[in-house]
Design a protein around this motif. Structure first.
Motif, PDB file in Angstrom:
ATOM      1  N   ILE A 273       9.946   6.238 -17.454  1.00  0.00           N
ATOM      2  CA  ILE A 273       9.166   7.435 -17.102  1.00  0.00           C
ATOM      3  C   ILE A 273       8.883   8.201 -18.389  1.00  0.00           C
ATOM      4  N   SER A 274       7.650   8.032 -18.885  1.00  0.00           N
ATOM      5  CA  SER A 274       7.238   8.716 -20.109  1.00  0.00           C
ATOM      6  C   SER A 274       5.716   8.805 -20.139  1.00  0.00           C
ATOM      7  N   ASP A 275       5.201   9.691 -20.974  1.00  0.00           N
ATOM      8  CA  ASP A 275       3.754   9.861 -21.102  1.00  0.00           C
ATOM      9  C   ASP A 275       3.075   8.568 -21.541  1.00  0.00           C
ATOM     10  N   ALA A 276       3.753   7.758 -22.331  1.00  0.00           N
ATOM     11  CA  ALA A 276       3.171   6.520 -22.854  1.00  0.00           C
ATOM     12  C   ALA A 276       2.930   5.479 -21.766  1.00  0.00           C
ATOM     13  N   ASN A 277       3.611   5.591 -20.634  1.00  0.00           N
ATOM     14  CA  ASN A 277       3.507   4.582 -19.569  1.00  0.00           C
ATOM     15  C   ASN A 277       2.653   5.022 -18.384  1.00  0.00           C
ATOM     16  N   THR A 278       1.927   6.120 -18.506  1.00  0.00           N
ATOM     17  CA  THR A 278       1.132   6.596 -17.374  1.00  0.00           C
ATOM     18  C   THR A 278      -0.130   5.757 -17.175  1.00  0.00           C
ATOM     19  N   GLU A 279      -0.568   5.700 -15.918  1.00  0.00           N
ATOM     20  CA  GLU A 279      -1.778   4.978 -15.538  1.00  0.00           C
ATOM     21  C   GLU A 279      -2.370   5.670 -14.315  1.00  0.00           C
ATOM     22  N   PRO A 280      -3.651   5.417 -13.995  1.00  0.00           N
ATOM     23  CA  PRO A 280      -4.226   6.015 -12.788  1.00  0.00           C
ATOM     24  C   PRO A 280      -3.467   5.557 -11.539  1.00  0.00           C
ATOM     25  N   LEU A 281      -3.269   6.476 -10.604  1.00  0.00           N
ATOM     26  CA  LEU A 281      -2.491   6.187  -9.401  1.00  0.00           C
ATOM     27  C   LEU A 281      -3.401   6.018  -8.185  1.00  0.00           C
ATOM     28  N   PRO A 282      -3.025   5.133  -7.265  1.00  0.00           N
ATOM     29  CA  PRO A 282      -3.808   4.986  -6.038  1.00  0.00           C
ATOM     30  C   PRO A 282      -3.736   6.250  -5.179  1.00  0.00           C
ATOM     31  N   SER A 283      -4.860   6.642  -4.591  1.00  0.00           N
ATOM     32  CA  SER A 283      -4.979   7.790  -3.671  1.00  0.00           C
ATOM     33  C   SER A 283      -4.665   9.141  -4.301  1.00  0.00           C
ATOM     34  N   MET A 284      -4.453   9.196  -5.599  1.00  0.00           N
ATOM     35  CA  MET A 284      -4.224  10.472  -6.276  1.00  0.00           C
ATOM     36  C   MET A 284      -5.238  10.590  -7.413  1.00  0.00           C
ATOM     37  N   LEU A 285      -5.639  11.785  -7.717  1.00  0.00           N
ATOM     38  CA  LEU A 285      -6.555  12.007  -8.825  1.00  0.00           C
ATOM     39  C   LEU A 285      -5.781  12.376 -10.081  1.00  0.00           C
ATOM     40  N   GLN A 286      -4.628  11.760 -10.251  1.00  0.00           N
ATOM     41  CA  GLN A 286      -3.766  12.025 -11.390  1.00  0.00           C
ATOM     42  C   GLN A 286      -3.281  10.699 -11.960  1.00  0.00           C
TER      43      GLN A 286
ATOM     44  N   GLY B  85       0.783  -1.229   0.000  1.00  0.00           N
ATOM     45  CA  GLY B  85       0.000   0.000   0.000  1.00  0.00           C
ATOM     46  C   GLY B  85       0.813   1.276   0.000  1.00  0.00           C
ATOM     47  N   VAL B  86       2.120   1.174  -0.157  1.00  0.00           N
ATOM     48  CA  VAL B  86       2.986   2.350  -0.226  1.00  0.00           C
ATOM     49  C   VAL B  86       3.698   2.299  -1.574  1.00  0.00           C
ATOM     50  N   TYR B  87       3.661   3.416  -2.307  1.00  0.00           N
ATOM     51  CA  TYR B  87       4.177   3.447  -3.668  1.00  0.00           C
ATOM     52  C   TYR B  87       5.031   4.686  -3.899  1.00  0.00           C
ATOM     53  N   VAL B  88       5.905   4.593  -4.900  1.00  0.00           N
ATOM     54  CA  VAL B  88       6.601   5.753  -5.426  1.00  0.00           C
ATOM     55  C   VAL B  88       6.138   5.893  -6.869  1.00  0.00           C
ATOM     56  N   ALA B  89       5.759   7.110  -7.245  1.00  0.00           N
ATOM     57  CA  ALA B  89       5.251   7.350  -8.591  1.00  0.00           C
ATOM     58  C   ALA B  89       5.899   8.592  -9.172  1.00  0.00           C
ATOM     59  N   ALA B  90       6.039   8.588 -10.494  1.00  0.00           N
ATOM     60  CA  ALA B  90       6.487   9.773 -11.226  1.00  0.00           C
ATOM     61  C   ALA B  90       5.244  10.386 -11.863  1.00  0.00           C
ATOM     62  N   VAL B  91       5.023  11.664 -11.595  1.00  0.00           N
ATOM     63  CA  VAL B  91       3.836  12.368 -12.083  1.00  0.00           C
ATOM     64  C   VAL B  91       4.285  13.610 -12.827  1.00  0.00           C
ATOM     65  N   LYS B  92       3.664  13.845 -13.978  1.00  0.00           N
ATOM     66  CA  LYS B  92       3.985  15.047 -14.758  1.00  0.00           C
ATOM     67  C   LYS B  92       3.052  16.167 -14.316  1.00  0.00           C
ATOM     68  N   ASP B  93       3.628  17.165 -13.640  1.00  0.00           N
ATOM     69  CA  ASP B  93       2.876  18.310 -13.122  1.00  0.00           C
ATOM     70  C   ASP B  93       3.158  19.544 -13.954  1.00  0.00           C
ATOM     71  N   PHE B  94       2.184  20.459 -13.968  1.00  0.00           N
ATOM     72  CA  PHE B  94       2.399  21.746 -14.616  1.00  0.00           C
ATOM     73  C   PHE B  94       3.073  22.689 -13.638  1.00  0.00           C
ATOM     74  N   ASN B  95       4.209  23.246 -14.035  1.00  0.00           N
ATOM     75  CA  ASN B  95       4.949  24.199 -13.222  1.00  0.00           C
ATOM     76  C   ASN B  95       4.494  25.603 -13.621  1.00  0.00           C
ATOM     77  N   VAL B  96       3.720  26.246 -12.755  1.00  0.00           N
ATOM     78  CA  VAL B  96       3.143  27.550 -13.054  1.00  0.00           C
ATOM     79  C   VAL B  96       4.228  28.600 -13.251  1.00  0.00           C
ATOM     80  N   GLU B  97       5.244  28.550 -12.416  1.00  0.00           N
ATOM     81  CA  GLU B  97       6.308  29.563 -12.462  1.00  0.00           C
ATOM     82  C   GLU B  97       7.064  29.539 -13.793  1.00  0.00           C
ATOM     83  N   HIS B  98       7.415  28.347 -14.256  1.00  0.00           N
ATOM     84  CA  HIS B  98       8.199  28.221 -15.492  1.00  0.00           C
ATOM     85  C   HIS B  98       7.341  27.898 -16.717  1.00  0.00           C
ATOM     86  N   ARG B  99       6.057  27.640 -16.495  1.00  0.00           N
ATOM     87  CA  ARG B  99       5.116  27.296 -17.565  1.00  0.00           C
ATOM     88  C   ARG B  99       5.585  26.083 -18.364  1.00  0.00           C
TER      89      ARG B  99
END
Length: 131
Positions: A112-125, A12-26
């Motif tokens: 770690i790439s967009d092609a390998n993304t999947e829904p993550l547990p406990s996150m809405l991303q 029940g404990v995971y490490v995930a790579a998530v692509k986030d939008f960086n507002v400061e650097h756009r």
């Protein structure tokens, strides 16, 4: 005796790579997150990360969280684009119910790439889970 030593299994404990939008650097940047999909709070969480390849090695990064609530998650670190081609390893250690738990999570080189993304547990991303 070795047979008397109890080694608790991490679940029940995971490490995930998530692509986030960086507002400061756009920009859209990859970040490593620690996810606690259990019903209990993790205490004294230590994370040591490093990247390595055939001829390259990154510095070790160390992170500490006092607590990670049940069904919660926390951003651990930014993953720079140049290390995506390396194998990235996260060693996670924490206390739960007075017992020490530990596990190594690995992102193989290039996974770690967009092609390998999947829904993550406990996150809405969506993101990439480490092995």
């Amino acid at each position: 005796m070795r047979k008397d030593i109890e080694i608790p299994q991490v679940s029940g404990v995971y490490v995930a790579a998530v692509k986030d939008f960086n507002v400061e650097h756009r920009t859209h940047d990859w970040n490593a997150y620690l996810i606690n999909d259990t019903e209990d709070t993790l205490e004294m969480v230590m994370i040591v990360s490093k990247g390595y390849g055939e001829d390259k090695v990154t510095s070790q990064m160390r992170h500490k969280l006092d607590e990670l609530p049940a069904k919660g998650y926390a951003k651990v670190e930014f993953i720079e684009d140049s290390v995506l081609a390396l194998t990235n390893e996260f060693a996670v250690t924490y206390f739960l119910d007075g017992k020490l738990f530990e596990k190594n999570y690995v992102f193989d080189a290039g996974v770690i790439s967009d092609a390998n993304t999947e829904p993550l547990p406990s996150m809405l991303q969506e993101g990439v889970l480490a092995k």
